[in-house]
Design a protein around this motif. Structure first.
Motif, mmCIF file in Angstrom:
data_model
loop_
_atom_site.group_PDB
_atom_site.id
_atom_site.type_symbol
_atom_site.label_atom_id
_atom_site.label_comp_id
_atom_site.label_asym_id
_atom_site.label_seq_id
_atom_site.Cartn_x
_atom_site.Cartn_y
_atom_site.Cartn_z
ATOM 1 N N GLU A 1 0.827 -1.204 0.000
ATOM 2 C CA GLU A 1 0.000 0.000 0.000
ATOM 3 C C GLU A 1 0.863 1.256 0.000
ATOM 4 O OE1 GLU A 1 -3.873 1.968 2.176
ATOM 5 O OE2 GLU A 1 -2.956 0.187 3.066
ATOM 6 N N ILE A 2 1.917 1.256 0.806
ATOM 7 C CA ILE A 2 2.806 2.418 0.821
ATOM 8 C C ILE A 2 3.447 2.600 -0.549
ATOM 9 C CG2 ILE A 2 4.925 3.358 1.801
ATOM 10 C CD1 ILE A 2 4.206 2.037 4.431
ATOM 11 N N ALA A 3 3.920 1.507 -1.137
ATOM 12 C CA ALA A 3 4.577 1.605 -2.448
ATOM 13 C C ALA A 3 3.637 2.186 -3.497
ATOM 14 C CB ALA A 3 5.077 0.228 -2.881
ATOM 15 N N GLU A 4 2.361 1.804 -3.469
ATOM 16 C CA GLU A 4 1.427 2.317 -4.465
ATOM 17 C C GLU A 4 1.079 3.779 -4.202
ATOM 18 O OE1 GLU A 4 -1.830 -0.428 -4.948
ATOM 19 O OE2 GLU A 4 -0.468 -2.088 -5.401
ATOM 20 N N LYS A 5 1.058 4.179 -2.939
ATOM 21 C CA LYS A 5 0.840 5.601 -2.646
ATOM 22 C C LYS A 5 2.049 6.444 -3.030
ATOM 23 C CE LYS A 5 -2.585 4.959 0.999
ATOM 24 N NZ LYS A 5 -2.859 4.856 2.445
ATOM 25 N N LEU A 6 3.191 5.789 -3.210
ATOM 26 C CA LEU A 6 4.407 6.489 -3.629
ATOM 27 C C LEU A 6 4.767 6.189 -5.083
ATOM 28 C CD1 LEU A 6 6.560 5.857 -0.425
ATOM 29 C CD2 LEU A 6 5.288 7.909 -1.028
ATOM 30 N N ALA A 7 3.813 5.648 -5.841
ATOM 31 C CA ALA A 7 4.082 5.270 -7.229
ATOM 32 C C ALA A 7 4.256 6.499 -8.106
ATOM 33 C CB ALA A 7 2.935 4.416 -7.760
ATOM 34 N N ASP A 8 4.965 6.303 -9.189
ATOM 35 C CA ASP A 8 5.236 7.383 -10.153
ATOM 36 C C ASP A 8 4.371 7.172 -11.386
ATOM 37 O OD1 ASP A 8 6.375 9.611 -11.202
ATOM 38 O OD2 ASP A 8 8.245 8.669 -11.792
ATOM 39 N N ASP A 9 3.056 7.016 -11.174
ATOM 40 C CA ASP A 9 2.152 6.698 -12.276
ATOM 41 C C ASP A 9 0.987 7.672 -12.383
ATOM 42 O OD1 ASP A 9 0.683 6.078 -10.056
ATOM 43 O OD2 ASP A 9 0.270 3.992 -10.608
ATOM 44 N N GLY A 10 1.103 8.806 -11.695
ATOM 45 C CA GLY A 10 0.022 9.784 -11.737
ATOM 46 C C GLY A 10 -1.001 9.629 -10.635
ATOM 47 N N THR A 11 -0.951 8.517 -9.891
ATOM 48 C CA THR A 11 -1.885 8.318 -8.783
ATOM 49 C C THR A 11 -1.205 8.466 -7.427
ATOM 50 O OG1 THR A 11 -1.557 5.915 -8.553
ATOM 51 C CG2 THR A 11 -3.147 6.668 -10.207
ATOM 52 N N GLY A 12 0.138 8.405 -7.419
ATOM 53 C CA GLY A 12 0.877 8.511 -6.171
ATOM 54 C C GLY A 12 1.053 9.954 -5.732
ATOM 55 N N ALA A 13 1.615 10.104 -4.555
ATOM 56 C CA ALA A 13 1.785 11.432 -3.965
ATOM 57 C C ALA A 13 2.805 12.255 -4.729
ATOM 58 C CB ALA A 13 2.209 11.296 -2.509
ATOM 59 N N ALA A 14 2.528 13.556 -4.836
ATOM 60 C CA ALA A 14 3.498 14.475 -5.437
ATOM 61 C C ALA A 14 4.727 14.609 -4.560
ATOM 62 C CB ALA A 14 2.851 15.849 -5.648
ATOM 63 N N PHE A 15 4.526 14.500 -3.249
ATOM 64 C CA PHE A 15 5.643 14.513 -2.309
ATOM 65 C C PHE A 15 5.157 13.876 -1.015
ATOM 66 C CE2 PHE A 15 3.329 18.145 -0.790
ATOM 67 C CZ PHE A 15 3.569 18.163 0.575
ATOM 68 N N CYS B 1 8.766 12.832 9.707
ATOM 69 C CA CYS B 1 9.374 13.621 10.772
ATOM 70 C C CYS B 1 10.590 12.967 11.411
ATOM 71 C CB CYS B 1 8.318 13.915 11.846
ATOM 72 S SG CYS B 1 7.433 12.458 12.424
ATOM 73 N N THR B 2 11.077 11.858 10.852
ATOM 74 C CA THR B 2 12.274 11.219 11.388
ATOM 75 C C THR B 2 13.102 10.636 10.244
ATOM 76 O OG1 THR B 2 11.321 8.985 11.646
ATOM 77 C CG2 THR B 2 11.004 10.541 13.479
ATOM 78 N N ALA B 3 14.413 10.590 10.434
ATOM 79 C CA ALA B 3 15.282 9.919 9.468
ATOM 80 C C ALA B 3 14.984 8.428 9.436
ATOM 81 C CB ALA B 3 16.745 10.166 9.832
ATOM 82 N N TYR B 4 14.588 7.886 10.577
ATOM 83 C CA TYR B 4 14.223 6.471 10.688
ATOM 84 C C TYR B 4 13.051 6.153 9.757
ATOM 85 C CZ TYR B 4 12.754 2.219 13.292
ATOM 86 O OH TYR B 4 12.406 0.945 13.668
ATOM 87 N N GLY B 5 12.021 6.991 9.775
ATOM 88 C CA GLY B 5 10.887 6.790 8.888
ATOM 89 C C GLY B 5 11.212 7.102 7.446
ATOM 90 N N ALA B 6 12.043 8.119 7.217
ATOM 91 C CA ALA B 6 12.391 8.493 5.846
ATOM 92 C C ALA B 6 13.102 7.352 5.127
ATOM 93 C CB ALA B 6 13.262 9.747 5.854
ATOM 94 N N ARG B 7 13.973 6.643 5.828
ATOM 95 C CA ARG B 7 14.672 5.509 5.198
ATOM 96 C C ARG B 7 13.672 4.455 4.739
ATOM 97 N NH1 ARG B 7 18.463 6.634 9.349
ATOM 98 N NH2 ARG B 7 17.492 5.127 10.754
ATOM 99 N N GLN B 8 12.663 4.163 5.547
ATOM 100 C CA GLN B 8 11.665 3.162 5.181
ATOM 101 C C GLN B 8 10.849 3.618 3.969
ATOM 102 O OE1 GLN B 8 11.092 0.188 5.796
ATOM 103 N NE2 GLN B 8 8.897 -0.307 5.802
ATOM 104 N N LEU B 9 10.430 4.862 3.946
ATOM 105 C CA LEU B 9 9.616 5.346 2.832
ATOM 106 C C LEU B 9 10.432 5.442 1.547
ATOM 107 C CD1 LEU B 9 7.461 8.113 4.549
ATOM 108 C CD2 LEU B 9 6.866 5.734 4.088
#
Length: 414
Positions: A164-178, A182-190
């Protein structure tokens, strides 16, 4: 006047989410105009002064679809005529196949209401939390052909499935623009899951220190003085308060202590019973939910802040709790655990003490800090200095403001 941005949140207002209120007030101060769309009605009986500073209109989506069937079915019928409805419906059906939960149905119904009730001139959506609010924002954005972004925090990252996270971050026009987190720990996972890792930003919440009193000049505590302990956090598994109660029962007889807890939550009755069984209930004060001025006043009147965070059985965990920075702002010594992103702010032995989350380790750490007032005070001073130097709010707000402006400007030019 048109409102370019729709901000989607899970509930508004919430005492436990001061970081969201702080951010939205700062974004308004930076010139952004938005409405808040809340998936749930408030349950807290109190609010923070920050909530009163916000000028945005707050709109509530149907919390449960059966509670407002006319509104939901009217929205569903209207949504069918939107240009992206078919694409959003297909994505939702695929999601439902993998997550056959009634909450998934509710998300789509709420998205139909959101998409059809957005005022004219809306140019983008921004969701706080990557799970439910981002799903509603994404479905609605696809229906309307609008860009969307999100801020992710902790539970939403670690309890959402990777697909689900991967699809919300997809580069296909449906994912998030950005996406901000709030943490480097979370940023690495995303970034690991994102089609374009550059679209994930590390944006610490930080504190707006102008809204806090200057820290007190604390007299050096004597090792033989009573030790006043304070914790602030929801009574849920990931906060570790069951282990803290067990640790308090292990403190040496010669240490005179009392513990105050601030916050509500579902485990309150069980934890109070645990304290009774451990024969320490008379040393504990349960204050329940408090507003931020009450929290700060309690911090100024105590000796040691304790937050024994841990990873819950379902994978939920803290990010970097703002309450640790709030404690540091009042020159209050900190004892916590090396979980998630807490070490990004607290280097153990320098800015505070990070313990294992076992009762024995927590008890040992509390005892050692009580017996070393000078060393404990020095760590509190170092944490205050680091907060002021590296964890103030404005740099993050400036970055987030630029991201939102770029998203909305892109929508205008498109």
């Amino acid at each position: 006047m048109s409102v370019p941005l729709a901000v989607v949140v899970k509930g508004w207002p919430r005492l436990s989410e001061t970081f969201i209120a702080q951010e939205l007030v700062a974004l308004e101060d930076a010139g952004h105009r938005f409405d808040i769309w809340s998936l749930r009605h408030p349950t807290d009986t109190k609010t923070h002064p920050l909530h009163d500073c916000l000028r945005a209109r707050v709109r509530y989506l149907p919390e449960y679809l059966y509670q407002d069937p006319v509104r939901v079915w009217r929205a569903r019928a209207a949504a069918r005529s939107l240009p992206g409805y078919a694409a959003a419906y297909e994505i939702w059906r695929q999601d439902l196949t993998r997550d056959q939960d009634k909450n998934r149905i509710r998300r789509f119904g709420q998205a139909c209401v959101l998409a059809t009730e957005l005022p004219p001139g809306t140019q983008g959506l921004y969701a706080h939390f990557l799970h439910t609010p981002a799903s509603v924002a994404r479905y609605a954005a696809i229906m309307r052909g609008l860009p969307w972004g999100f801020s992710a925090h902790a539970k939403d990252i670690w309890t959402s499935p990777d697909w689900e996270i991967a699809e919300k971050l997809a580069d296909d026009g449906t994912g998030a623009a950005f996406g901000a987190t709030c943490t480097a720990y979370g940023a690495r996972q995303l970034r690991r899951l994102a089609a374009d890792p550059a679209r994930i930003d590390l944006v610490y919440h930080g504190l707006d220190l102008s809204r806090f009193p200057d820290p007190p000049e604390r007299a050096l505590r004597h090792a033989s003085d009573p030790l006043r302990l304070l914790s602030v956090g929801r009574l849920v598994e990931k906060k570790g308060f069951d282990r803290l109660i067990a640790a308090l029962a292990l403190l040496p007889d010669g240490l005179d202590w009392n513990w105050t807890h601030i916050g509500g939550g579902p485990l309150g009755e069980a934890l109070a019973k645990q304290a009774q069984q451990a024969a320490i209930a008379d040393r504990i004060v349960w204050r329940g939910a408090c507003d931020q001025p009450e929290v700060i006043a309690a911090m100024r009147a105590t000796d040691l802040f304790v937050l024994p965070s841990r990873v819950a059985s379902d994978g939920d965990r803290d990010g970097l709790p703002n309450v640790l920075m709030e404690a540091a702002s009042q020159r209050l010594p900190i004892l916590s655990t090396a979980v998630s992103a807490i070490p990004e702010f607290i280097e153990t032995g320098v800015h505070g003490r990070l313990s294992d989350d076992t009762p024995a380790a927590l008890a040992s750490a509390m005892t050692e800090m009580a017996r070393d007032p000078a060393g404990t005070a020095a760590m509190a001073e170092a944490a205050l200095h680091r907060l002021r130097a590296e964890f103030v709010m404005q740099p993050g707000i400036d970055h987030l403001s630029a991201r939102l402006s770029a998203m909305l400007n892109g929508a205008r030019s498109g």
